[in-house]
Design an enzyme around this catalytic site. Structure first.
Site, PDB file in Angstrom:
ATOM      1  N   HIS A  28       0.864  -1.179   0.000  1.00  0.00           N
ATOM      2  CA  HIS A  28       0.000   0.000   0.000  1.00  0.00           C
ATOM      3  C   HIS A  28       0.901   1.228   0.000  1.00  0.00           C
ATOM      4  N   GLU A 165      -2.552 -12.349   6.987  1.00  0.00           N
ATOM      5  CA  GLU A 165      -2.171 -11.169   7.778  1.00  0.00           C
ATOM      6  C   GLU A 165      -3.248 -10.723   8.762  1.00  0.00           C
ATOM      7  N   TYR A 167      -6.468 -10.327   8.131  1.00  0.00           N
ATOM      8  CA  TYR A 167      -7.571  -9.574   7.535  1.00  0.00           C
ATOM      9  C   TYR A 167      -8.849 -10.433   7.499  1.00  0.00           C
ATOM     10  N   ARG A 215      -3.736 -15.469  -1.063  1.00  0.00           N
ATOM     11  CA  ARG A 215      -2.677 -15.271  -0.065  1.00  0.00           C
ATOM     12  C   ARG A 215      -3.122 -15.942   1.219  1.00  0.00           C
ATOM     13  N   HIS A 253      -1.152  -8.905  11.592  1.00  0.00           N
ATOM     14  CA  HIS A 253      -0.613  -7.587  11.952  1.00  0.00           C
ATOM     15  C   HIS A 253      -0.512  -7.401  13.468  1.00  0.00           C
ATOM     16  N   GLU A 254      -1.379  -8.088  14.214  1.00  0.00           N
ATOM     17  CA  GLU A 254      -1.339  -7.912  15.665  1.00  0.00           C
ATOM     18  C   GLU A 254      -0.329  -8.835  16.339  1.00  0.00           C
ATOM     19  N   ARG A 256       2.959 -10.425  17.907  1.00  0.00           N
ATOM     20  CA  ARG A 256       4.050  -9.771  18.659  1.00  0.00           C
ATOM     21  C   ARG A 256       5.403 -10.396  18.288  1.00  0.00           C
ATOM     22  N   ARG A 312       9.260  -4.671  -0.892  1.00  0.00           N
ATOM     23  CA  ARG A 312      10.077  -3.482  -0.653  1.00  0.00           C
ATOM     24  C   ARG A 312      11.323  -3.418  -1.548  1.00  0.00           C
ATOM     25  N   GLN A 340      11.536   2.660   7.101  1.00  0.00           N
ATOM     26  CA  GLN A 340      11.481   4.084   7.465  1.00  0.00           C
ATOM     27  C   GLN A 340      10.700   4.950   6.479  1.00  0.00           C
ATOM     28  N   LYS A 422      21.214  -4.960  12.693  1.00  0.00           N
ATOM     29  CA  LYS A 422      21.302  -3.965  11.612  1.00  0.00           C
ATOM     30  C   LYS A 422      22.354  -4.377  10.585  1.00  0.00           C
ATOM     31  N   GLY A 652      23.247  16.158   8.008  1.00  0.00           N
ATOM     32  CA  GLY A 652      23.417  16.603   9.384  1.00  0.00           C
ATOM     33  C   GLY A 652      24.110  17.941   9.475  1.00  0.00           C
ATOM     34  N   ALA A 661      19.143   8.742   7.939  1.00  0.00           N
ATOM     35  CA  ALA A 661      19.693   8.502   6.602  1.00  0.00           C
ATOM     36  C   ALA A 661      18.655   8.789   5.527  1.00  0.00           C
TER      37      ALA A 661
HETATM   38  P1  FAD Z   1      27.432  11.489   8.409  1.00  0.00           P
HETATM   39  O1  FAD Z   1      26.941  10.122   8.191  1.00  0.00           O
HETATM   40  O2  FAD Z   1      27.797  11.883   9.787  1.00  0.00           O
HETATM   41  O3  FAD Z   1      28.675  11.712   7.451  1.00  0.00           O
HETATM   42  C1  FAD Z   1      29.493  12.844   7.503  1.00  0.00           C
HETATM   43  C2  FAD Z   1      30.861  12.496   6.932  1.00  0.00           C
HETATM   44  O4  FAD Z   1      31.594  13.675   6.771  1.00  0.00           O
HETATM   45  C3  FAD Z   1      31.684  11.578   7.813  1.00  0.00           C
HETATM   46  O5  FAD Z   1      32.070  10.434   7.084  1.00  0.00           O
HETATM   47  C4  FAD Z   1      32.873  12.438   8.208  1.00  0.00           C
HETATM   48  O6  FAD Z   1      34.048  11.669   8.336  1.00  0.00           O
HETATM   49  C5  FAD Z   1      32.954  13.405   7.057  1.00  0.00           C
HETATM   50  N1  FAD Z   1      33.603  14.694   7.337  1.00  0.00           N
HETATM   51  C6  FAD Z   1      33.270  15.613   8.273  1.00  0.00           C
HETATM   52  N2  FAD Z   1      34.065  16.701   8.153  1.00  0.00           N
HETATM   53  C7  FAD Z   1      34.908  16.457   7.136  1.00  0.00           C
HETATM   54  C8  FAD Z   1      35.950  17.220   6.504  1.00  0.00           C
HETATM   55  N3  FAD Z   1      36.260  18.447   6.892  1.00  0.00           N
HETATM   56  N4  FAD Z   1      36.613  16.647   5.488  1.00  0.00           N
HETATM   57  C9  FAD Z   1      36.326  15.397   5.071  1.00  0.00           C
HETATM   58  N5  FAD Z   1      35.340  14.662   5.606  1.00  0.00           N
HETATM   59  C10 FAD Z   1      34.637  15.182   6.617  1.00  0.00           C
HETATM   60  N6  FAD Z   1      19.686   6.514  10.351  1.00  0.00           N
HETATM   61  C11 FAD Z   1      18.673   5.883   9.805  1.00  0.00           C
HETATM   62  O7  FAD Z   1      18.031   6.450   8.935  1.00  0.00           O
HETATM   63  N7  FAD Z   1      18.334   4.618  10.157  1.00  0.00           N
HETATM   64  C12 FAD Z   1      19.022   3.938  11.094  1.00  0.00           C
HETATM   65  O8  FAD Z   1      18.682   2.803  11.404  1.00  0.00           O
HETATM   66  C13 FAD Z   1      20.116   4.573  11.695  1.00  0.00           C
HETATM   67  N8  FAD Z   1      20.836   3.943  12.640  1.00  0.00           N
HETATM   68  C14 FAD Z   1      21.899   4.564  13.180  1.00  0.00           C
HETATM   69  C15 FAD Z   1      22.630   3.899  14.137  1.00  0.00           C
HETATM   70  C16 FAD Z   1      23.730   4.492  14.706  1.00  0.00           C
HETATM   71  C17 FAD Z   1      24.504   3.747  15.741  1.00  0.00           C
HETATM   72  C18 FAD Z   1      24.126   5.781  14.290  1.00  0.00           C
HETATM   73  C19 FAD Z   1      25.337   6.431  14.878  1.00  0.00           C
HETATM   74  C20 FAD Z   1      23.385   6.469  13.349  1.00  0.00           C
HETATM   75  C21 FAD Z   1      22.260   5.877  12.800  1.00  0.00           C
HETATM   76  N9  FAD Z   1      21.461   6.518  11.878  1.00  0.00           N
HETATM   77  C22 FAD Z   1      20.424   5.883  11.299  1.00  0.00           C
HETATM   78  C23 FAD Z   1      21.684   7.938  11.540  1.00  0.00           C
HETATM   79  C24 FAD Z   1      22.358   8.110  10.204  1.00  0.00           C
HETATM   80  O9  FAD Z   1      23.488   7.287  10.117  1.00  0.00           O
HETATM   81  C25 FAD Z   1      22.697   9.574  10.038  1.00  0.00           C
HETATM   82  O10 FAD Z   1      21.518  10.321  10.119  1.00  0.00           O
HETATM   83  C26 FAD Z   1      23.347   9.836   8.695  1.00  0.00           C
HETATM   84  O11 FAD Z   1      24.525   9.077   8.568  1.00  0.00           O
HETATM   85  C27 FAD Z   1      23.673  11.313   8.519  1.00  0.00           C
HETATM   86  O12 FAD Z   1      24.231  11.478   7.262  1.00  0.00           O
HETATM   87  P2  FAD Z   1      25.223  12.650   6.874  1.00  0.00           P
HETATM   88  O13 FAD Z   1      25.710  12.279   5.528  1.00  0.00           O
HETATM   89  O14 FAD Z   1      24.562  13.930   7.067  1.00  0.00           O
HETATM   90  O15 FAD Z   1      26.384  12.585   7.938  1.00  0.00           O
HETATM   91  P1  NAP Z   2      17.882  11.735  19.250  1.00  0.00           P
HETATM   92  O1  NAP Z   2      17.003  10.692  18.719  1.00  0.00           O
HETATM   93  O2  NAP Z   2      17.534  13.140  19.073  1.00  0.00           O
HETATM   94  O3  NAP Z   2      18.049  11.439  20.809  1.00  0.00           O
HETATM   95  C1  NAP Z   2      18.832  12.193  21.627  1.00  0.00           C
HETATM   96  C2  NAP Z   2      18.639  11.755  23.076  1.00  0.00           C
HETATM   97  O4  NAP Z   2      19.439  12.562  23.884  1.00  0.00           O
HETATM   98  C3  NAP Z   2      17.225  11.888  23.552  1.00  0.00           C
HETATM   99  O5  NAP Z   2      16.897  10.759  24.337  1.00  0.00           O
HETATM  100  C4  NAP Z   2      17.242  13.155  24.403  1.00  0.00           C
HETATM  101  O6  NAP Z   2      16.276  12.939  25.400  1.00  0.00           O
HETATM  102  C5  NAP Z   2      18.676  13.194  24.904  1.00  0.00           C
HETATM  103  N1  NAP Z   2      19.203  14.546  25.079  1.00  0.00           N
HETATM  104  C6  NAP Z   2      19.049  15.618  24.273  1.00  0.00           C
HETATM  105  N2  NAP Z   2      19.717  16.676  24.751  1.00  0.00           N
HETATM  106  C7  NAP Z   2      20.314  16.267  25.896  1.00  0.00           C
HETATM  107  C8  NAP Z   2      21.135  16.911  26.854  1.00  0.00           C
HETATM  108  N3  NAP Z   2      21.476  18.175  26.710  1.00  0.00           N
HETATM  109  N4  NAP Z   2      21.546  16.201  27.894  1.00  0.00           N
HETATM  110  C9  NAP Z   2      21.214  14.921  28.051  1.00  0.00           C
HETATM  111  N5  NAP Z   2      20.426  14.259  27.170  1.00  0.00           N
HETATM  112  C10 NAP Z   2      19.985  14.926  26.103  1.00  0.00           C
HETATM  113  O7  NAP Z   2      19.332  11.565  18.667  1.00  0.00           O
HETATM  114  P2  NAP Z   2      20.294  10.316  18.546  1.00  0.00           P
HETATM  115  O8  NAP Z   2      19.888   9.204  19.425  1.00  0.00           O
HETATM  116  O9  NAP Z   2      21.651  10.897  18.719  1.00  0.00           O
HETATM  117  O10 NAP Z   2      20.117   9.876  17.057  1.00  0.00           O
HETATM  118  C11 NAP Z   2      20.541  10.732  16.015  1.00  0.00           C
HETATM  119  C12 NAP Z   2      19.700  10.532  14.810  1.00  0.00           C
HETATM  120  O11 NAP Z   2      19.956   9.270  14.239  1.00  0.00           O
HETATM  121  C13 NAP Z   2      18.242  10.585  15.194  1.00  0.00           C
HETATM  122  O12 NAP Z   2      17.582  11.624  14.542  1.00  0.00           O
HETATM  123  C14 NAP Z   2      17.709   9.266  14.819  1.00  0.00           C
HETATM  124  O13 NAP Z   2      16.484   9.385  14.092  1.00  0.00           O
HETATM  125  C15 NAP Z   2      18.768   8.650  13.917  1.00  0.00           C
HETATM  126  N6  NAP Z   2      18.786   7.223  14.228  1.00  0.00           N
HETATM  127  C16 NAP Z   2      17.794   6.482  13.727  1.00  0.00           C
HETATM  128  C17 NAP Z   2      17.749   5.160  14.050  1.00  0.00           C
HETATM  129  C18 NAP Z   2      16.644   4.300  13.490  1.00  0.00           C
HETATM  130  O14 NAP Z   2      16.582   3.137  13.834  1.00  0.00           O
HETATM  131  N7  NAP Z   2      15.795   4.790  12.630  1.00  0.00           N
HETATM  132  C19 NAP Z   2      18.693   4.597  14.872  1.00  0.00           C
HETATM  133  C20 NAP Z   2      19.699   5.392  15.364  1.00  0.00           C
HETATM  134  C21 NAP Z   2      19.720   6.723  15.039  1.00  0.00           C
HETATM  135  P3  NAP Z   2      15.944  13.964  26.560  1.00  0.00           P
HETATM  136  O15 NAP Z   2      16.091  15.332  25.966  1.00  0.00           O
HETATM  137  O16 NAP Z   2      14.557  13.617  26.971  1.00  0.00           O
HETATM  138  O17 NAP Z   2      16.913  13.653  27.633  1.00  0.00           O
HETATM  139 FE1  SF4 Z   3      13.415  -1.137   2.084  1.00  0.00          FE
HETATM  140 FE2  SF4 Z   3      13.810   0.784   3.926  1.00  0.00          FE
HETATM  141 FE3  SF4 Z   3      13.427   1.377   1.338  1.00  0.00          FE
HETATM  142 FE4  SF4 Z   3      11.400   0.462   2.816  1.00  0.00          FE
HETATM  143  S1  SF4 Z   3      12.489   2.375   3.104  1.00  0.00           S
HETATM  144  S2  SF4 Z   3      11.941  -0.166   0.762  1.00  0.00           S
HETATM  145  S3  SF4 Z   3      12.454  -1.012   4.064  1.00  0.00           S
HETATM  146  S4  SF4 Z   3      15.150   0.285   2.221  1.00  0.00           S
END
Ligand code: FAD
Ligand code: NAP
Ligand code: SF4
Length: 675
Positions: A28, A165, A167, A215, A253-254, A256, A312, A340, A422, A652, A661
């Site tokens: 969908h 599923e 339904y 299905r 869908h329900e 766990r 997907r 996502q 992951k 970022g 991402a």
């Molecule tokens: P980044 O991925 O931070 O990349 C920036 C790059 O710039 C880095 O490689 C750095 O080395 C480089 N850089 C910085 N300054 C310079 C410079 N001056 N010269 C050269 N290189 C430089 N997002 C999801 O959507 N789904 C998830 O499940 C998910 N899981 C996550 C799990 C973890 C543990 C973490 C840490 C993040 C996760 N995220 C997830 C978040 C996602 O990875 C970030 O939102 C995304 O990578 C941000 O992309 P970006 O390109 O803006 O920055």
């Molecule tokens: P986030 O989701 O914004 O969480 C930040 C956490 O830090 C929150 O729990 C927040 O809660 C706390 N926080 C904020 N300011 C603070 C402060 N000054 N002192 C102490 N605690 C503070 O960010 P993130 O966990 O760093 O993740 C970064 C991004 O990556 C997110 O936007 C997320 O969507 C993405 N990501 C996605 C996945 C995924 O599975 N889709 C997985 C990993 C990361 P309180 O303010 O309530 O304390």
């Molecule tokens: Fe696959 Fe994620 Fe794209 Fe959905 S958003 S199609 S789950 S990679």
């Protein structure tokens, strides 16, 4: 002979032969509800051009009461038929085949008008269904048969009758939702009556030379679900009632138990479909977490099914089959099963797309066309934002140089791939590596780019990502305090008792990382089934293990904290948040909200509660990990702007709040599409 001899073999259905064994499963997308039929048609035609053997549309309601929500798309009027004909014509012109799914939601319909076998509310809907009487049941059967006839009139090659599923039809099959005492309830023969009558009437309505897929829920994963003997009995009756193909449904869908999320092992349920092989004479399709041609080929070679359904993966890459056939499977954009941009969007009332492919469902809006004025483009940062921008720009014919200070591409994805559950992120980074090479992007790794390095480019894109936020907790400079980067880059030793500051996406992922030891259950199907309590439906009704989930003991004692008073994990993915929360609960992770961080010392983390800073407490911990969010890394962008330049800032580096991402890739792609 091709490397995918099973996958790419034709499938003879009698009146028609499918070109290969790949079905694009029903999704969908929300496109039909836009009423922009050109857009709907282009979505399916794009996938038809990519060579998939047969596609199934998103579920179409046979009548208003059966719609998943009020106003859900269906085939009710002559105009609806005309609209759908645009889709089928375009698909046929592209050389494809398409079936329409008929979806009656029963008690899952998000509407006070929903209907079902018995007035039992589902746990995922606020509305109890009205119990249908004899006339009401006859109306539903007639409406489904009429929808099938209209699908044929609209030019579809077939229909899929949604019987799984949890339904409507599934609700009649299972005693859990069917408490009737008339001829539609009680014995299994009576509970099967509705789906079988529906199929007989559908077949009568469409004639013999039309594909009818049923299905069938092969493992319900709910209490009182079907046994496998019942599944086989139903499948044999379904064949007699006129189905041409049986497709596999996994879990209501329900349920766990996660069934399609990224932490589910690849091809985790093909063993269920295999149990049906040889029991019916019509082709059987298997499904769930199949996302590469290699896995699909193996599933077929092992005799698990006659055909493979993937849904997907066709959002991530419409050319999946064509690329596999051309021996270029390494260039297929991988679906990482994150949900996502697809299911999370669907369940939030938004149009689906794909984290990796922002063009999915936006084919008519987001064009990637060759540039008429090739430029030199410098991109700083090889995270998802920079990679998406670099790849799109290079695809359009620009000369792209991509800098990263790290010795590999991927940015934060290299931390994401370390999290148990992951592992799909490995494939994503590898695909980016392949495409950077394919597209002739000049890569400068291990180079921290400065403003001087960017002199001379026609355009500069800054994708430098983020830096961790400093939460400023007294004592955080102590040796027992680490940032998530120290932990996930594997540089630091973490103690047995851990307090995590911040319960966002990264806090949850770090907790998952720290409670696991050894092989990830996602890489070991037997362990994963035990962890979530999945059993063989021949041995346990519905496939639920009698003893419930049996996770391994946690590797560490973890406390996850946040300041907000809301439930931790509330803001995680709409369709996956519950899985993260359940997984951590199974590992005894304590989650605390509404706390203040007072100080850190050698004994652990001192907290208090609420605005009045009451109830002081000590979280005893050997290690405290800071996951307190992120701020934009803008130093390079600022330096360039100070020189009077105007770089494009994305990902970022642009906005750190709620960055993921999906947004990073979308922004990078859309920027490069217009440079
Ligand atoms: P980044 O991925 O931070 O990349 C920036 C790059 O710039 C880095 O490689 C750095 O080395 C480089 N850089 C910085 N300054 C310079 C410079 N001056 N010269 C050269 N290189 C430089 N997002 C999801 O959507 N789904 C998830 O499940 C998910 N899981 C996550 C799990 C973890 C543990 C973490 C840490 C993040 C996760 N995220 C997830 C978040 C996602 O990875 C970030 O939102 C995304 O990578 C941000 O992309 P970006 O390109 O803006 O920055
Ligand atoms: P986030 O989701 O914004 O969480 C930040 C956490 O830090 C929150 O729990 C927040 O809660 C706390 N926080 C904020 N300011 C603070 C402060 N000054 N002192 C102490 N605690 C503070 O960010 P993130 O966990 O760093 O993740 C970064 C991004 O990556 C997110 O936007 C997320 O969507 C993405 N990501 C996605 C996945 C995924 O599975 N889709 C997985 C990993 C990361 P309180 O303010 O309530 O304390
Ligand atoms: Fe696959 Fe994620 Fe794209 Fe959905 S958003 S199609 S789950 S990679």
């Amino acid at each position: 002979m091709t490397a995918y001899s099973h996958l790419l073999a034709p499938l003879d259905l009698g009146h028609v032969t499918l070109e290969n064994r790949v079905l694009m499963g029903s999704m969908h997308t929300g496109l039909e509800e836009t009423k922009d039929w050109n857009r709907v048609a282009e979505f399916y035609a794009t996938r038809a051009r990519g060579g998939v053997g047969l596609m199934v549309t998103g579920g179409m309601a046979p009548n208003p009461e059966g719609g998943v929500f009020p106003g859900a798309a269906g085939l009710y009027t002559e105009q609806d038929i005309e609209n759908h004909r645009q889709v089928t014509d375009r698909v046929h012109d592209a050389g494809g085949r398409i079936a329409m799914q008929i979806l009656h939601a029963g008690r899952y319909a998000y509407s006070p008008d929903c209907v079902g076998p018995s007035p039992i509310k589902s746990p995922i809907s606020p509305f109890p269904p009205k119990e249908l009487d004899e006339d009401g049941i006859e109306k539903q059967i007639a409406d489904i048969a009429t929808a099938a006839a209209r699908a044929r009139e609209a030019g579809y090659d077939g229909v899929e009758v949604m019987g799984s599923e949890g339904y409507f039809l599934n609700q009649f099959l299972v005693a859990h939702t069917n408490k009737r005492t008339d001829r539609w309830g009680g014995s299994y023969e009576n509970r099967m009556r509705l789906p079988l009558e529906v199929l007989r009437r559908v077949r009568a309505a469409v004639g013999e030379d039309f594909i009818v897929i049923y299905r069938l829920s092969m493992i319900d994963l709910v209490p009182e679900g079907s046994t496998f003997d019942e599944v086989v009995q139903l499948a044999q009756e379904v064949e007699k009632a006129g189905a041409s193909i049986i497709n596999t449904g996994i879990g209501w869908h329900e349920a766990r138990v996660p069934t399609i999320a990224t932490s589910v092992p690849r091809a985790a349920f093909t063993w269920v479909t295999k149990k049906l092989m040889g029991k019916v004479g019509i082709p059987v399709i298997t499904s769930n977490r199949i996302n590469t041609p290699e896995v699909a080929e193996q599933v077929l070679a092992e005799g698990c099914a006659d055909m493979v359904s993937m849904a997907r993966p066709f959002l991530a890459d419409p050319d999946f089959v064509r690329k596999a056939a051309d021996g270029r499977s390494d260039t297929i954009a991988p679906c990482i099963a994150c949900n996502q941009a697809c299911l999370d969007h669907t369940f939030s009332g938004k149009i689906s797309s794909c984290l990796i492919n922002p063009r999915a469902c936006y084919e008519t809006e987001l064009a990637i066309t060759p540039t008429e004025r090739p430029k030199s483009i410098g991109v700083v940062g090889a995270g998802p934002a920079g990679l998406a921008a670099a790849m799109t720009a290079a695809e359009r014919g620009h000369a792209v140089t991509l800098f990263d200070r790290d010795d590999r591409i991927g940015g934060q994805l290299n931390m994401a791939r370390e999290i148990p559950g992951k592992e799909e992120f490995h494939g994503l980074v590898e695909w980016f590596e392949t495409m950077v090479g394919e597209l002739g992007i000049t890569l400068r790794l291990g180079q921290t780019a400065t403003a001087d390095d960017l002199d001379g480019f026609d355009e500069v894109i800054i994708a430098t990502g983020v830096v961790p936020r400093d939460p400023g907790i007294p004592g955080q400079d102590g040796p027992n305090v680490l940032s998530y980067i120290d932990v996930l880059r594997g540089k630091a030793k973490v103690g047995r008792r851990v307090a995590i500051v911040g319960a966002g996406g990264i806090g949850f992922d770090v907790a998952e990382f720290l409670v696991h030891e050894g092989e990830s259950p996602t890489e070991n199907l037997a362990d994963w089934k035990e962890e979530w309590g999945v059993a063989d439906p021949s041995e346990a009704r519905g496939g639920l293990a009698p003893g419930g989930p049996k996770p391994d003991a946690p590797a560490r004692q973890v406390t996850l904290l946040q300041r907000k008073a809301e439930r931790p994990g509330k803001r995680l993915g709409k369709t996956t948040g519950w899985i993260h929360r359940a997984a951590l609960r199974m590992k005894n992770v304590e989650m605390m909200s509404g706390v203040n961080y007072e100080r850190i010392d050698g004994t652990g983390l001192h907290i208090s509660h609420g605005e009045a800073r009451e109830n002081p407490a000590l979280i005893e911990a050997d290690t405290i990990v800071l996951c307190a969010g992120q701020l934009s890394e803008r130093s390079l962008a600022d330096a360039l702007e100070a020189r009077g330049l105007s770089p494009h800032v994305i990902g970022g580096a642009d906005v750190a709040a709620e960055l993921d991402a999906k947004r990073a890739i979308d922004q990078g792609t859309r920027l490069a599409a217009i440079l």
